[in-house]
Design a protein around this motif. Structure first.
Motif, PDB file in Angstrom:
ATOM      1  N   LEU A  58      72.131  44.175  52.570  1.00 44.61           N
ATOM      2  CA  LEU A  58      73.108  43.316  51.912  1.00 44.61           C
ATOM      3  C   LEU A  58      73.720  44.080  50.742  1.00 44.61           C
ATOM      4  CD1 LEU A  58      74.258  40.350  51.795  1.00 44.61           C
ATOM      5  CD2 LEU A  58      72.537  39.942  50.015  1.00 44.61           C
ATOM      6  N   PRO A  59      75.039  44.172  50.659  1.00 40.35           N
ATOM      7  CA  PRO A  59      75.678  44.986  49.613  1.00 40.35           C
ATOM      8  C   PRO A  59      75.593  44.324  48.237  1.00 40.35           C
ATOM      9  CG  PRO A  59      77.342  43.936  50.988  1.00 40.35           C
ATOM     10  CD  PRO A  59      76.030  43.623  51.621  1.00 40.35           C
ATOM     11  N   THR A  60      74.600  44.742  47.458  1.00 40.09           N
ATOM     12  CA  THR A  60      74.348  44.121  46.159  1.00 40.09           C
ATOM     13  C   THR A  60      74.596  45.093  45.008  1.00 40.09           C
ATOM     14  OG1 THR A  60      72.005  44.736  46.080  1.00 40.09           O
ATOM     15  CG2 THR A  60      72.568  42.669  47.205  1.00 40.09           C
ATOM     16  N   LEU A  61      74.853  44.495  43.835  1.00 39.42           N
ATOM     17  CA  LEU A  61      74.915  45.228  42.576  1.00 39.42           C
ATOM     18  C   LEU A  61      74.178  44.386  41.537  1.00 39.42           C
ATOM     19  CD1 LEU A  61      78.206  45.084  43.726  1.00 39.42           C
ATOM     20  CD2 LEU A  61      78.218  47.102  42.250  1.00 39.42           C
ATOM     21  N   VAL A  62      73.649  45.057  40.512  1.00 39.40           N
ATOM     22  CA  VAL A  62      72.941  44.365  39.440  1.00 39.40           C
ATOM     23  C   VAL A  62      73.484  44.833  38.102  1.00 39.40           C
ATOM     24  CG1 VAL A  62      70.700  43.993  38.318  1.00 39.40           C
ATOM     25  CG2 VAL A  62      70.834  44.141  40.815  1.00 39.40           C
ATOM     26  N   THR A  63      73.665  43.885  37.178  1.00 38.00           N
ATOM     27  CA  THR A  63      73.976  44.254  35.796  1.00 38.00           C
ATOM     28  C   THR A  63      72.963  43.592  34.871  1.00 38.00           C
ATOM     29  OG1 THR A  63      75.610  42.446  35.663  1.00 38.00           O
ATOM     30  CG2 THR A  63      76.442  44.664  36.081  1.00 38.00           C
ATOM     31  N   ASN A  64      72.596  44.318  33.814  1.00 40.01           N
ATOM     32  CA  ASN A  64      71.693  43.796  32.790  1.00 40.01           C
ATOM     33  C   ASN A  64      72.401  43.878  31.443  1.00 40.01           C
ATOM     34  OD1 ASN A  64      69.887  45.251  34.987  1.00 40.01           O
ATOM     35  ND2 ASN A  64      68.672  43.596  34.116  1.00 40.01           N
ATOM     36  N   CYS A  65      72.523  42.760  30.763  1.00 43.05           N
ATOM     37  CA  CYS A  65      73.318  42.720  29.534  1.00 43.05           C
ATOM     38  C   CYS A  65      72.453  42.434  28.311  1.00 43.05           C
ATOM     39  CB  CYS A  65      74.402  41.653  29.644  1.00 43.05           C
ATOM     40  SG  CYS A  65      73.756  39.964  29.645  1.00 43.05           S
ATOM     41  N   GLU A 122      66.263  41.596  28.750  1.00 47.40           N
ATOM     42  CA  GLU A 122      64.910  41.159  28.424  1.00 47.40           C
ATOM     43  C   GLU A 122      63.895  41.524  29.509  1.00 47.40           C
ATOM     44  OE1 GLU A 122      64.382  37.350  26.495  1.00 47.40           O
ATOM     45  OE2 GLU A 122      66.533  37.205  26.146  1.00 47.40           O
ATOM     46  N   VAL A 123      64.387  41.859  30.713  1.00 44.25           N
ATOM     47  CA  VAL A 123      63.452  42.267  31.771  1.00 44.25           C
ATOM     48  C   VAL A 123      62.722  43.561  31.409  1.00 44.25           C
ATOM     49  CG1 VAL A 123      64.803  41.144  33.578  1.00 44.25           C
ATOM     50  CG2 VAL A 123      65.240  43.553  33.047  1.00 44.25           C
ATOM     51  N   TYR A 124      63.295  44.342  30.479  1.00 43.87           N
ATOM     52  CA  TYR A 124      62.704  45.626  30.107  1.00 43.87           C
ATOM     53  C   TYR A 124      61.584  45.483  29.063  1.00 43.87           C
ATOM     54  CZ  TYR A 124      67.001  47.522  32.227  1.00 43.87           C
ATOM     55  OH  TYR A 124      68.045  47.840  33.078  1.00 43.87           O
ATOM     56  N   GLY A 125      61.374  44.269  28.556  1.00 46.28           N
ATOM     57  CA  GLY A 125      60.395  44.104  27.485  1.00 46.28           C
ATOM     58  C   GLY A 125      61.028  44.379  26.146  1.00 46.28           C
ATOM     59  N   THR A 180      64.791  52.273  32.954  1.00 45.91           N
ATOM     60  CA  THR A 180      63.662  51.829  32.129  1.00 45.91           C
ATOM     61  C   THR A 180      62.742  50.925  32.954  1.00 45.91           C
ATOM     62  OG1 THR A 180      64.971  51.928  30.085  1.00 45.91           O
ATOM     63  CG2 THR A 180      63.001  50.537  30.064  1.00 45.91           C
ATOM     64  N   PRO A 181      61.432  51.177  32.952  1.00 42.18           N
ATOM     65  CA  PRO A 181      60.512  50.317  33.707  1.00 42.18           C
ATOM     66  C   PRO A 181      60.544  48.879  33.186  1.00 42.18           C
ATOM     67  CG  PRO A 181      59.444  52.371  33.056  1.00 42.18           C
ATOM     68  CD  PRO A 181      60.746  52.320  32.314  1.00 42.18           C
ATOM     69  N   TYR A 182      60.350  47.931  34.086  1.00 41.81           N
ATOM     70  CA  TYR A 182      60.335  46.520  33.706  1.00 41.81           C
ATOM     71  C   TYR A 182      59.010  46.167  33.029  1.00 41.81           C
ATOM     72  CZ  TYR A 182      64.622  45.123  36.170  1.00 41.81           C
ATOM     73  OH  TYR A 182      65.917  44.956  36.551  1.00 41.81           O
ATOM     74  N   ALA A 183      59.077  45.369  31.948  1.00 43.68           N
ATOM     75  CA  ALA A 183      57.883  44.901  31.241  1.00 43.68           C
ATOM     76  C   ALA A 183      58.201  43.576  30.554  1.00 43.68           C
ATOM     77  CB  ALA A 183      57.419  45.942  30.228  1.00 43.68           C
ATOM     78  N   PRO A 184      58.548  42.540  31.324  1.00 40.52           N
ATOM     79  CA  PRO A 184      58.977  41.274  30.723  1.00 40.52           C
ATOM     80  C   PRO A 184      57.878  40.619  29.896  1.00 40.52           C
ATOM     81  CG  PRO A 184      58.559  40.997  33.076  1.00 40.52           C
ATOM     82  CD  PRO A 184      58.499  42.470  32.804  1.00 40.52           C
ATOM     83  N   SER A 185      58.301  39.895  28.848  1.00 41.99           N
ATOM     84  CA  SER A 185      57.348  39.328  27.895  1.00 41.99           C
ATOM     85  C   SER A 185      57.208  37.814  27.979  1.00 41.99           C
ATOM     86  CB  SER A 185      57.775  39.686  26.458  1.00 41.99           C
ATOM     87  OG  SER A 185      57.909  41.070  26.293  1.00 41.99           O
ATOM     88  N   SER A 186      58.222  37.120  28.482  1.00 39.25           N
ATOM     89  CA  SER A 186      58.230  35.658  28.490  1.00 39.25           C
ATOM     90  C   SER A 186      58.374  35.144  29.915  1.00 39.25           C
ATOM     91  CB  SER A 186      59.397  35.133  27.646  1.00 39.25           C
ATOM     92  OG  SER A 186      60.636  35.427  28.283  1.00 39.25           O
ATOM     93  N   PRO A 187      58.073  33.863  30.146  1.00 39.57           N
ATOM     94  CA  PRO A 187      58.334  33.307  31.477  1.00 39.57           C
ATOM     95  C   PRO A 187      59.790  33.460  31.883  1.00 39.57           C
ATOM     96  CG  PRO A 187      56.893  31.845  30.256  1.00 39.57           C
ATOM     97  CD  PRO A 187      57.332  32.909  29.283  1.00 39.57           C
ATOM     98  N   TYR A 188      60.718  33.337  30.931  1.00 42.27           N
ATOM     99  CA  TYR A 188      62.138  33.536  31.258  1.00 42.27           C
ATOM    100  C   TYR A 188      62.389  34.949  31.764  1.00 42.27           C
ATOM    101  CZ  TYR A 188      66.919  35.041  30.402  1.00 42.27           C
ATOM    102  OH  TYR A 188      68.153  35.621  30.529  1.00 42.27           O
ATOM    103  N   SER A 189      62.013  35.951  30.972  1.00 41.92           N
ATOM    104  CA  SER A 189      62.312  37.331  31.376  1.00 41.92           C
ATOM    105  C   SER A 189      61.543  37.736  32.631  1.00 41.92           C
ATOM    106  CB  SER A 189      62.032  38.302  30.228  1.00 41.92           C
ATOM    107  OG  SER A 189      60.708  38.202  29.763  1.00 41.92           O
ATOM    108  N   SER A 228      63.867  37.988  40.019  1.00 42.57           N
ATOM    109  CA  SER A 228      65.133  37.834  40.744  1.00 42.57           C
ATOM    110  C   SER A 228      65.838  39.175  40.925  1.00 42.57           C
ATOM    111  CB  SER A 228      66.046  36.832  40.023  1.00 42.57           C
ATOM    112  OG  SER A 228      66.480  37.321  38.769  1.00 42.57           O
ATOM    113  N   ASP A 229      65.738  40.060  39.936  1.00 44.84           N
ATOM    114  CA  ASP A 229      66.304  41.407  40.079  1.00 44.84           C
ATOM    115  C   ASP A 229      65.649  42.134  41.251  1.00 44.84           C
ATOM    116  OD1 ASP A 229      67.481  40.641  37.689  1.00 44.84           O
ATOM    117  OD2 ASP A 229      66.868  42.428  36.576  1.00 44.84           O
TER     118      ASP A 229
END
Length: 368
Positions: free
Chosen positions: A193-200, A142-145, A165-174, A180-181
């Motif tokens: 800091l060794p980080t990884l991110v997943t978007n589902c 949902e972070v992608y819109g 994909t550029p971020y374009a969130p639509s709601s306060p949640y996203s 946070s991402d």
């Protein structure tokens, strides 16, 4: 450190929630690793979801708010994790619209607090343990819109969310998840800091909180209540069975490349109305409406239903409702070898059957 050969201690935040509890159960039931489950136990967190593994000596639970820096510091000090898998979040879009403050606090401030305590802990580690440490942040598509909808644009189904994909969130949640991402990636870039991110994509399956579309539809149908569908129900979502998701998460946490983002999707684009109607069809097979005392099969009064599908009611659409989500999961498939095992039809049938077999869990969660 070889993640495939060593027994790891994995700290899972939000491990009493829907996806988090599935991850905790998967790790304990299918790997030699240890789990430290950190959960505040808000309305969406329930220890009944991990009851099947709670007596295992490799499992530990800490009731902690991730915004509490001192408590998180103690958890790191006591448990000494090898990997952090961060799932704790406020996640319901409707709740974020009516009350965004909790989402800002948990999803942004909580992630910042966790990152800082993880960084302080990591800097004190030595040798292989420091080299092997990872912070895996679990996020949403949902972070992608939203994407073009096939009803509005020819060729729309060719467009998918990728890792770039550029971020374009639509709601306060996203928006809070997008923030946070960005924090997680900043802590990699600035502090190493060794980080990884997943978007589902949208998850579904056993132990799903009953206010979400699929479990709400199943439970309302069984009780003879209206099945609410936003607008015309033409919004499209990519559905991912939760067990497939947690397999992917553990794979990323243990074999993914530090600094990378991986999109995880189910290859199952469905319109919301289609999802609800499919649930009704499965219920007619597994728990026929004509045998359900909550469905008045013989009433001729207007408004009464004689089948599950007749309970569908279209309601006012959600503010800012995204039209379509769809994930391009080719990166995780090609680089890490993950593919979903369940089709939408097989996963949904398992989900309906689980709810039928576990209505006591659903009622206990709703009572809370």
């Amino acid at each position: 450190m070889s993640f495939n050969e060593n027994k790891l201690k994995i700290l899972v935040t939000g491990g009493a929630g829907f996806i988090g509890s599935a991850l905790v159960r998967h790790i304990i039931q299918h790997t030699p690793h240890q789990v430290v489950n950190v959960d505040k136990l808000t309305y969406a967190g329930n220890l009944l979801s991990v009851a099947s593994v709670s007596e295992d000596p490799r499992y530990a639970f800490e009731q902690v708010d991730i915004c509490d820096a001192d408590a998180i510091k103690r958890v790191f000090s006591v448990h000494q994790p090898d990997i952090v898998m961060h799932l704790a979040a406020e996640s319901h879009v409707d709740r974020s619209i009516s009350g965004p403050a909790d989402f800002i606090q948990t999803n942004i401030v909580g992630t910042y607090t966790l990152l800082e305590q993880a960084r302080a802990y990591w800097l004190k580690l030595r040798d292989q343990k420091k080299e092997g440490f990872r912070f895996h942040h679990i996020s949403t598509d949902e972070v992608y819109g939203d994407l073009p909808h096939p009803d509005e644009e020819a060729g729309a189904t060719d467009s998918l969310f990728s890792e770039t994909t550029p971020y374009a969130p639509s709601s306060p949640y996203s928006a809070s998840k997008a923030a946070s991402d960005h924090l997680v990636r900043a802590w990699l870039r600035t502090y190493a800091l060794p980080t990884l991110v997943t978007n589902c994509s949208n998850n579904y399956g056993p132990y799903h909180y009953p206010e979400k579309l699929i479990p709400l539809t199943i439970l309302n149908a069984l009780q003879g209540k209206d099945l609410p569908v936003y607008g015309r129900g033409q919004q499209i979502r990519d559905w991912l069975y939760v067990e497939d998701h947690v397999r992917a998460l553990l794979l990323v946490a243990t074999t993914g490349k530090v600094g990378e983002t991986y999109n995880i999707g189910g290859h199952n684009e469905k319109r919301n109305l289609e999802v609800v109607k499919t649930i009704c069809q499965i219920l007619e097979e597994l728990a026929p409406s004509e045998m359900n005392p909550n469905i008045d099969s013989y009433s001729c009064e207007p408004g009464n239903a004689s089948s599950y599908v007749e309970l569908i009611r279209h309601v006012a659409d959600r503010a800012g409702h995204d039209r379509r989500y769809a994930i391009d999961a080719s990166k995780i498939e090609q680089e890490l070898g993950w593919t979903p095992k369940e089709t939408f039809e097989s996963g949904l049938r398992k989900t309906v059957q689980w709810v039928l077999d576990n209505q006591a869990w659903c009622q206990a969660v709703l009572a809370k």
